[in-house]
Write a protein that holds these residues in place. Structure first.
Motif, PDB file in Angstrom:
ATOM      1  N   GLY A   4      -1.428  -4.650  14.941  1.00  0.00           N
ATOM      2  CA  GLY A   4      -2.574  -3.970  14.366  1.00  0.00           C
ATOM      3  C   GLY A   4      -2.581  -2.482  14.670  1.00  0.00           C
ATOM      4  O   GLY A   4      -3.633  -1.857  14.743  1.00  0.00           O
ATOM      5  N   ILE A   5      -1.402  -1.905  14.830  1.00  0.00           N
ATOM      6  CA  ILE A   5      -1.284  -0.480  15.153  1.00  0.00           C
ATOM      7  C   ILE A   5      -1.452   0.326  13.859  1.00  0.00           C
ATOM      8  O   ILE A   5      -0.787   0.038  12.867  1.00  0.00           O
ATOM      9  N   PRO A   6      -2.334   1.329  13.857  1.00  0.00           N
ATOM     10  CA  PRO A   6      -2.571   2.092  12.616  1.00  0.00           C
ATOM     11  C   PRO A   6      -1.544   3.200  12.373  1.00  0.00           C
ATOM     12  O   PRO A   6      -1.885   4.268  11.893  1.00  0.00           O
ATOM     13  N   ILE A   7      -0.311   2.940  12.738  1.00  0.00           N
ATOM     14  CA  ILE A   7       0.785   3.892  12.529  1.00  0.00           C
ATOM     15  C   ILE A   7       1.799   3.197  11.624  1.00  0.00           C
ATOM     16  O   ILE A   7       2.114   2.026  11.836  1.00  0.00           O
ATOM     17  N   PRO A   8       2.327   3.908  10.612  1.00  0.00           N
ATOM     18  CA  PRO A   8       3.312   3.272   9.729  1.00  0.00           C
ATOM     19  C   PRO A   8       4.528   2.762  10.500  1.00  0.00           C
ATOM     20  O   PRO A   8       4.995   3.408  11.449  1.00  0.00           O
ATOM     21  N   GLY A   9       5.036   1.619  10.083  1.00  0.00           N
ATOM     22  CA  GLY A   9       6.194   1.010  10.726  1.00  0.00           C
ATOM     23  C   GLY A   9       7.408   1.919  10.811  1.00  0.00           C
ATOM     24  O   GLY A   9       8.072   1.985  11.851  1.00  0.00           O
ATOM     25  N   PRO A  10       7.735   2.656   9.724  1.00  0.00           N
ATOM     26  CA  PRO A  10       8.887   3.549   9.814  1.00  0.00           C
ATOM     27  C   PRO A  10       8.717   4.639  10.873  1.00  0.00           C
ATOM     28  O   PRO A  10       9.699   5.059  11.489  1.00  0.00           O
ATOM     29  N   VAL A  11       7.501   5.081  11.110  1.00  0.00           N
ATOM     30  CA  VAL A  11       7.262   6.093  12.145  1.00  0.00           C
ATOM     31  C   VAL A  11       7.514   5.480  13.527  1.00  0.00           C
ATOM     32  O   VAL A  11       8.133   6.107  14.391  1.00  0.00           O
ATOM     33  N   ILE A  12       7.070   4.260  13.720  1.00  0.00           N
ATOM     34  CA  ILE A  12       7.326   3.566  14.989  1.00  0.00           C
ATOM     35  C   ILE A  12       8.830   3.351  15.161  1.00  0.00           C
ATOM     36  O   ILE A  12       9.385   3.552  16.243  1.00  0.00           O
ATOM     37  N   GLY A  13       9.506   2.960  14.068  1.00  0.00           N
ATOM     38  CA  GLY A  13      10.955   2.782  14.116  1.00  0.00           C
ATOM     39  C   GLY A  13      11.679   4.070  14.468  1.00  0.00           C
ATOM     40  O   GLY A  13      12.641   4.068  15.239  1.00  0.00           O
TER      41      GLY A  13
END
Length: 121
Positions: free
Chosen positions: A23-32
């Protein structure tokens, strides 16, 4: 080129999974991308392995705008109906961004002019 591409896609997948499951409000590609930066910090040769593949992807980045263009054309009627609110929000957000940038610059410039200590002449 296949191994670095698989690594990039895997990190994006992990980022997307963390974003959705956590439920993290950060886009997945940014986390990647953050995970890639952390991994490259721990394993320096990883950067050189991924660099050529990343450059190739960036050279062809314009291809990723084709689906967005198709989506705009597909919803052109909706965009026409909501043109006034869209333009208003774009203008307001641009003005707020300019204001925030100007205030930040003024604050930083004021801080730069402040005396630093006894080593000043």
């Amino acid at each position: 080129m296949l191994r670095p591409l698989v690594l990039l896609i895997l990190l994006q997948f992990i980022g997307e999974a963390l974003a959705r499951l956590g439920g993290i409000p950060i886009p997945g590609p940014v986390i990647g991308l953050a995970l890639l930066a952390l991994a490259a910090g721990m394993v320096p040769r990883l950067f050189s392995e991924v660099e050529a593949t990343a450059d190739t992807i960036l050279r062809h980045l314009s291809l990723l705008f084709v689906p967005a263009g198709v989506g705009v054309l597909q919803h052109l009627g909706l965009i026409r109906r909501e043109a006034l609110p869209i333009v208003a929000v774009l203008l307001l957000s641009t003005l707020l961004t300019l204001l925030a940038t100007a205030l930040t610059f003024a604050w930083l410039a004021r801080d730069e002019d402040a005396p630093r200590g006894s080593d000043e002449p």
